[in-house]
Write a protein that holds these residues in place. Structure first.
Motif, PDB file in Angstrom:
ATOM      1  N   GLY A  69      64.638  41.290  42.602  1.00  0.00           N
ATOM      2  CA  GLY A  69      63.406  40.520  42.744  1.00  0.00           C
ATOM      3  C   GLY A  69      63.378  39.217  41.969  1.00  0.00           C
ATOM      4  O   GLY A  69      62.829  38.224  42.437  1.00  0.00           O
ATOM      5  N   GLU A  70      63.992  39.179  40.782  1.00  0.00           N
ATOM      6  CA  GLU A  70      63.969  37.947  39.980  1.00  0.00           C
ATOM      7  C   GLU A  70      64.845  36.850  40.575  1.00  0.00           C
ATOM      8  O   GLU A  70      64.756  35.697  40.164  1.00  0.00           O
ATOM      9  N   ARG A  71      65.680  37.184  41.542  1.00  0.00           N
ATOM     10  CA  ARG A  71      66.538  36.192  42.200  1.00  0.00           C
ATOM     11  C   ARG A  71      66.085  35.886  43.617  1.00  0.00           C
ATOM     12  O   ARG A  71      66.808  35.252  44.376  1.00  0.00           O
ATOM     13  N   LEU A  72      64.876  36.311  43.966  1.00  0.00           N
ATOM     14  CA  LEU A  72      64.367  36.146  45.326  1.00  0.00           C
ATOM     15  C   LEU A  72      63.112  35.284  45.305  1.00  0.00           C
ATOM     16  O   LEU A  72      62.266  35.422  44.421  1.00  0.00           O
ATOM     17  N   GLY A  73      63.004  34.370  46.254  1.00  0.00           N
ATOM     18  CA  GLY A  73      61.826  33.516  46.339  1.00  0.00           C
ATOM     19  C   GLY A  73      61.628  32.976  47.737  1.00  0.00           C
ATOM     20  O   GLY A  73      62.413  33.236  48.645  1.00  0.00           O
ATOM     21  N   LEU A  74      60.558  32.210  47.877  1.00  0.00           N
ATOM     22  CA  LEU A  74      60.238  31.560  49.148  1.00  0.00           C
ATOM     23  C   LEU A  74      60.501  30.065  49.048  1.00  0.00           C
ATOM     24  O   LEU A  74      60.303  29.466  47.992  1.00  0.00           O
ATOM     25  N   ALA A  75      60.898  29.478  50.155  1.00  0.00           N
ATOM     26  CA  ALA A  75      60.931  28.029  50.334  1.00  0.00           C
ATOM     27  C   ALA A  75      59.912  27.752  51.426  1.00  0.00           C
ATOM     28  O   ALA A  75      60.154  28.038  52.596  1.00  0.00           O
ATOM     29  N   VAL A  76      58.743  27.262  51.022  1.00  0.00           N
ATOM     30  CA  VAL A  76      57.644  27.039  51.958  1.00  0.00           C
ATOM     31  C   VAL A  76      57.699  25.588  52.421  1.00  0.00           C
ATOM     32  O   VAL A  76      57.660  24.668  51.608  1.00  0.00           O
ATOM     33  N   CYS A  77      57.797  25.398  53.714  1.00  0.00           N
ATOM     34  CA  CYS A  77      57.974  24.062  54.277  1.00  0.00           C
ATOM     35  C   CYS A  77      56.752  23.637  55.078  1.00  0.00           C
ATOM     36  O   CYS A  77      56.232  24.409  55.882  1.00  0.00           O
ATOM     37  N   GLY A  78      56.318  22.408  54.849  1.00  0.00           N
ATOM     38  CA  GLY A  78      55.207  21.848  55.612  1.00  0.00           C
ATOM     39  C   GLY A  78      53.892  22.500  55.292  1.00  0.00           C
ATOM     40  O   GLY A  78      53.235  23.036  56.175  1.00  0.00           O
ATOM     41  N   THR A  79      53.491  22.454  54.040  1.00  0.00           N
ATOM     42  CA  THR A  79      52.304  23.198  53.654  1.00  0.00           C
ATOM     43  C   THR A  79      51.477  22.477  52.602  1.00  0.00           C
ATOM     44  O   THR A  79      51.867  21.450  52.077  1.00  0.00           O
ATOM     45  N   SER A  80      50.361  23.086  52.290  1.00  0.00           N
ATOM     46  CA  SER A  80      49.487  22.632  51.215  1.00  0.00           C
ATOM     47  C   SER A  80      49.553  23.659  50.089  1.00  0.00           C
ATOM     48  O   SER A  80      50.132  24.730  50.240  1.00  0.00           O
ATOM     49  N   ALA A  81      48.938  23.347  48.957  1.00  0.00           N
ATOM     50  CA  ALA A  81      48.904  24.290  47.843  1.00  0.00           C
ATOM     51  C   ALA A  81      48.230  25.593  48.253  1.00  0.00           C
ATOM     52  O   ALA A  81      48.642  26.678  47.845  1.00  0.00           O
ATOM     53  N   LEU A  82      47.200  25.502  49.075  1.00  0.00           N
ATOM     54  CA  LEU A  82      46.513  26.700  49.550  1.00  0.00           C
ATOM     55  C   LEU A  82      47.457  27.570  50.377  1.00  0.00           C
ATOM     56  O   LEU A  82      47.516  28.788  50.201  1.00  0.00           O
ATOM     57  N   GLY A  83      48.223  26.969  51.268  1.00  0.00           N
ATOM     58  CA  GLY A  83      49.171  27.719  52.077  1.00  0.00           C
ATOM     59  C   GLY A  83      50.230  28.414  51.239  1.00  0.00           C
ATOM     60  O   GLY A  83      50.615  29.544  51.524  1.00  0.00           O
ATOM     61  N   VAL A  84      50.697  27.763  50.187  1.00  0.00           N
ATOM     62  CA  VAL A  84      51.692  28.361  49.293  1.00  0.00           C
ATOM     63  C   VAL A  84      51.101  29.585  48.609  1.00  0.00           C
ATOM     64  O   VAL A  84      51.721  30.655  48.571  1.00  0.00           O
ATOM     65  N   ARG A  85      49.900  29.464  48.066  1.00  0.00           N
ATOM     66  CA  ARG A  85      49.260  30.603  47.391  1.00  0.00           C
ATOM     67  C   ARG A  85      49.047  31.764  48.355  1.00  0.00           C
ATOM     68  O   ARG A  85      49.248  32.922  48.000  1.00  0.00           O
ATOM     69  N   GLN A  86      48.653  31.465  49.575  1.00  0.00           N
ATOM     70  CA  GLN A  86      48.439  32.528  50.560  1.00  0.00           C
ATOM     71  C   GLN A  86      49.740  33.259  50.878  1.00  0.00           C
ATOM     72  O   GLN A  86      49.769  34.486  50.964  1.00  0.00           O
ATOM     73  N   LEU A  87      50.823  32.523  51.050  1.00  0.00           N
ATOM     74  CA  LEU A  87      52.105  33.159  51.359  1.00  0.00           C
ATOM     75  C   LEU A  87      52.626  33.969  50.173  1.00  0.00           C
ATOM     76  O   LEU A  87      53.171  35.057  50.359  1.00  0.00           O
ATOM     77  N   GLN A  88      52.462  33.454  48.966  1.00  0.00           N
ATOM     78  CA  GLN A  88      52.882  34.211  47.783  1.00  0.00           C
ATOM     79  C   GLN A  88      52.123  35.530  47.707  1.00  0.00           C
ATOM     80  O   GLN A  88      52.699  36.575  47.413  1.00  0.00           O
ATOM     81  N   GLY A  89      50.815  35.468  47.970  1.00  0.00           N
ATOM     82  CA  GLY A  89      50.012  36.682  47.951  1.00  0.00           C
ATOM     83  C   GLY A  89      50.394  37.649  49.053  1.00  0.00           C
ATOM     84  O   GLY A  89      50.493  38.857  48.841  1.00  0.00           O
ATOM     85  N   LEU A  90      50.635  37.138  50.231  1.00  0.00           N
ATOM     86  CA  LEU A  90      50.990  37.970  51.378  1.00  0.00           C
ATOM     87  C   LEU A  90      52.333  38.664  51.182  1.00  0.00           C
ATOM     88  O   LEU A  90      52.481  39.859  51.424  1.00  0.00           O
ATOM     89  N   PHE A  91      53.336  37.916  50.716  1.00  0.00           N
ATOM     90  CA  PHE A  91      54.687  38.453  50.592  1.00  0.00           C
ATOM     91  C   PHE A  91      54.971  39.072  49.222  1.00  0.00           C
ATOM     92  O   PHE A  91      55.936  39.812  49.069  1.00  0.00           O
TER      93      PHE A  91
END
Length: 156
Positions: A69-91
């Protein structure tokens, strides 16, 4: 490739950064697991749109089974700060990269289109800051070389 990265890690060459685009992680795709498992950081690329979110869920499940888990993350493309927070929460995975939507800058980087002032674009400035932050993060987490593997969980 994984063997080459392991050999590079053992060689006294100083800091080396490697970015490996490992393609799509979907049913039937050949997954370069040795490269992903050797990476300092594995990012799942996703856009905050329903089609990408749906496709990313099984890809993330597969990654979680093999990547700590400490080596895993998201690369969120084409988004706003709100979209990033939503994806972090979802995943339940941190967004290590967040890039703004910029079709013109994307054409420069992906297709080699001409753009005299590319360094001044928001996309290029954010990408440069993100690269510096990732470098600092991965070099403190593990010894050099830093290897970043990116996979895409979206369907074609």
């Amino acid at each position: 490739m994984a063997a080459g990265l392991s050999a590079l890690a053992a060689a006294p060459v100083g800091a080396v950064d490697v970015l490996a685009d490992c393609g799509r992680l979907s049913d039937g795709a050949e997954v370069p697991w040795p490269v992903l498992e050797a990476a300092d950081l594995v990012l799942l690329t996703v856009r905050p749109v329903p089609r990408h979110i749906h496709a990313a869920q099984p890809a993330l499940t597969a990654l979680r089974q093999r990547i700590p888990g400490e080596r895993l993350g998201l690369a969120v493309c084409g988004t706003s700060a709100l979209g990033v927070r939503q994806l972090q929460g979802l995943f339940g995975v941190p967004a290590r990269v967040s890039l703004p939507e910029d079709a013109e800058a994307a054409r420069v980087f992906s297709d080699g289109a001409a753009h005299r002032k590319i360094a001044r674009t928001l996309f290029a400035r954010v990408a440069a800051r993100t690269a510096q932050r990732l470098r600092a993060t991965t070099t403190t987490a593990r010894s050099a070389p830093s290897v970043l593997a990116a996979v895409n969980g979206t369907p074609r």
